[in-house]
Design a protein around this motif. Structure first.
Motif, PDB file in Angstrom:
ATOM      1  N   SER A 107     -33.978 -57.183 -61.708  1.00  0.00           N
ATOM      2  CA  SER A 107     -34.305 -56.586 -63.006  1.00  0.00           C
ATOM      3  C   SER A 107     -34.651 -57.645 -64.054  1.00  0.00           C
ATOM      4  N   THR A 109     -33.136 -60.619 -65.086  1.00  0.00           N
ATOM      5  CA  THR A 109     -32.170 -61.202 -66.027  1.00  0.00           C
ATOM      6  C   THR A 109     -32.362 -62.712 -66.230  1.00  0.00           C
ATOM      7  N   ASP A 167     -40.715 -60.242 -57.171  1.00  0.00           N
ATOM      8  CA  ASP A 167     -39.764 -59.576 -56.289  1.00  0.00           C
ATOM      9  C   ASP A 167     -40.599 -58.723 -55.332  1.00  0.00           C
ATOM     10  N   ALA A 194     -40.795 -63.869 -51.681  1.00  0.00           N
ATOM     11  CA  ALA A 194     -40.348 -65.218 -52.069  1.00  0.00           C
ATOM     12  C   ALA A 194     -40.802 -66.260 -51.058  1.00  0.00           C
TER      13      ALA A 194
HETATM   14  C1  LIG Z   1     -29.277 -60.434 -55.951  1.00  0.00           C
HETATM   15  S1  LIG Z   1     -30.766 -59.596 -56.351  1.00  0.00           S
HETATM   16  C2  LIG Z   1     -31.338 -60.442 -57.797  1.00  0.00           C
HETATM   17  C3  LIG Z   1     -30.753 -59.813 -59.035  1.00  0.00           C
HETATM   18  C4  LIG Z   1     -31.331 -60.379 -60.302  1.00  0.00           C
HETATM   19  N1  LIG Z   1     -30.908 -61.733 -60.539  1.00  0.00           N
HETATM   20  C5  LIG Z   1     -30.954 -59.469 -61.493  1.00  0.00           C
HETATM   21  O1  LIG Z   1     -30.253 -59.919 -62.399  1.00  0.00           O
HETATM   22  O2  LIG Z   1     -31.326 -58.292 -61.481  1.00  0.00           O
HETATM   23  C6  LIG Z   1     -31.853 -60.208 -55.132  1.00  0.00           C
HETATM   24  C7  LIG Z   1     -33.272 -59.699 -55.256  1.00  0.00           C
HETATM   25  O3  LIG Z   1     -34.031 -60.271 -54.183  1.00  0.00           O
HETATM   26  C8  LIG Z   1     -35.045 -59.351 -53.873  1.00  0.00           C
HETATM   27  N2  LIG Z   1     -35.619 -59.685 -52.547  1.00  0.00           N
HETATM   28  C9  LIG Z   1     -35.129 -59.406 -51.314  1.00  0.00           C
HETATM   29  N3  LIG Z   1     -35.943 -59.902 -50.368  1.00  0.00           N
HETATM   30  C10 LIG Z   1     -36.969 -60.512 -51.019  1.00  0.00           C
HETATM   31  C11 LIG Z   1     -38.128 -61.219 -50.609  1.00  0.00           C
HETATM   32  N4  LIG Z   1     -38.408 -61.403 -49.309  1.00  0.00           N
HETATM   33  N5  LIG Z   1     -38.951 -61.723 -51.548  1.00  0.00           N
HETATM   34  C12 LIG Z   1     -38.709 -61.532 -52.881  1.00  0.00           C
HETATM   35  N6  LIG Z   1     -37.627 -60.856 -53.329  1.00  0.00           N
HETATM   36  C13 LIG Z   1     -36.766 -60.369 -52.422  1.00  0.00           C
HETATM   37  C14 LIG Z   1     -34.359 -57.996 -53.931  1.00  0.00           C
HETATM   38  O4  LIG Z   1     -35.317 -56.965 -54.111  1.00  0.00           O
HETATM   39  C15 LIG Z   1     -33.431 -58.181 -55.139  1.00  0.00           C
HETATM   40  O5  LIG Z   1     -34.043 -57.697 -56.311  1.00  0.00           O
END
Ligand SMILES: C[S@@+](CC[C@H](N)C(=O)[O-])C[C@H]1O[C@@H](n2cnc3c(N)ncnc32)[C@H](O)[C@@H]1O
Length: 298
Positions: A107, A109, A167, A194
């Protein structure tokens, strides 16, 4: 089951009757009338803390928890508290001038906190505080407070460094864009895996919080591919909030990632995490035989 407080105590959603009647009696004696209380949206919140034989009654001046900056209307699956994102940015050593990238932004942050910090936006500027609804917050105090807010508004800079956030989850990206609108931020959000991360300049900072636990798809193979993409970010610093040791193990497999600091332990709610910090030398430095810092857990 009643909720548990931060130190394991029992949290009741209604005050015990004798505390309630003592407060009501006290106020009736002071102002001559029984206070009428909207239990769902009270003007004044009181907290009763009981420890052994001692009870302390607190008046809440903050209102919403202080980690809430007031701009975040929507959250993804595992949002960081704004204060933890801000701490991560401070630990990253980012100088607020170079490009910053969060390739797993959820989201948004980290990216939004970076933008607000870089543009000198005071942390409480988008929120209200509990004390503003208290009767003793009189006209003089209100004027001084509004002057202070106006001064903080004047300090905000319109332009900031380029901040990119991506993302794979389009719902999280919509939430991030909504949050950016309410924070009046120009962070650029876009959809990207990523593992496709690539440098967009000669230097910059990657600051991110990869998925872990139930939200992780791909396990160690995903983290290895992520680490390879990070290792190709020549001239960048890389700061990772790791919620699982698998991340540190995957990053340790990349020679180009030079650890700049010992890992720093933080808690994301109840989850013990480590802040990992690296630098990828730019191409001319890469030939330099300086040994990376020894690896291993602190
Ligand atoms: C722990 S969350 C991050 C939360 C963020 N820091 C926040 O405050 O909302 C990890 C994020 O990695 C994303 N994610 C998972 N696999 C991914 C990929 N292959 N490439 C990019 N993003 C990815 C997920 O959709 C998720 O939003």
């Amino acid at each position: 089951m009643p909720d548990r407080g931060a130190n394991g105590g029992r949290v009741l959603d209604r005050p015990p009757l004798d505390v309630l009647s003592s407060v009501v009696d006290y106020l009736r004696a002071r102002v001559g009338a029984r206070p009428s209380v909207d239990l769902d949206d009270p003007d004044v919140r009181l907290f009763l803390h009981v420890q052994g034989p001692k009870a302390t009654l607190y008046r809440d001046l903050s209102g919403d928890a202080l980690h809430k900056r007031g701009y975040r209307r929507h959250v993804g699956d595992a949002p960081l508290k704004e204060t933890l994102a801000a701490a991560l940015l401070r630990l990253s050593g980012w100088n607020r001038g170079t490009m910053l990238i969060d390739p797993m932004c959820g989201s948004g942050t980290i990216a939004l906190e970076a933008d607000l910090w870089a543009r000198d936006v005071a942390p409480g500027l988008f929120r209200r505080f509990g004390f503003e609804r208290h009767l003793d917050f009189d006209d003089v105090a209100r004027r001084a407070y509004e002057d202070l807010r106006a001064e903080c508004e004047r300090m905000v800079r319109d332009e900031g460094p380029v901040i990119l956030a991506s993302d794979v989850d389009t719902r999280a990206l919509s939430a991030a864009r909504e949050n950016a609108r309410s924070a009046r931020s120009a962070v650029r959000f876009f959809e990207q895996d990523a593992r496709a991360l690539a440098p967009k300049g000669f230097d910059g900072a990657v600051v991110t919080n990869p998925p872990y636990g139930e939200r992780l798809e791909g396990g160690m193979a995903f983290f290895r591919e992520m680490a390879t993409a990070f290792a190709a970010m020549n001239g960048h610093t890389i700061t990772v909030l790791a919620g699982t040791p698998m991340i540190e193990d995957a990053l340790a497999g990349e020679r180009a990632l030079r650890e700049t600091h010992k890992p720093h332990q933080v808690f994301n709610g109840a989850i013990e995490c480590r802040v990992l910090r690296y630098r990828v030398p730019n191409r001319s430095e890469a030939a330099d035989p300086v040994a990376p810092m020894p690896r291993g857990r602190a």
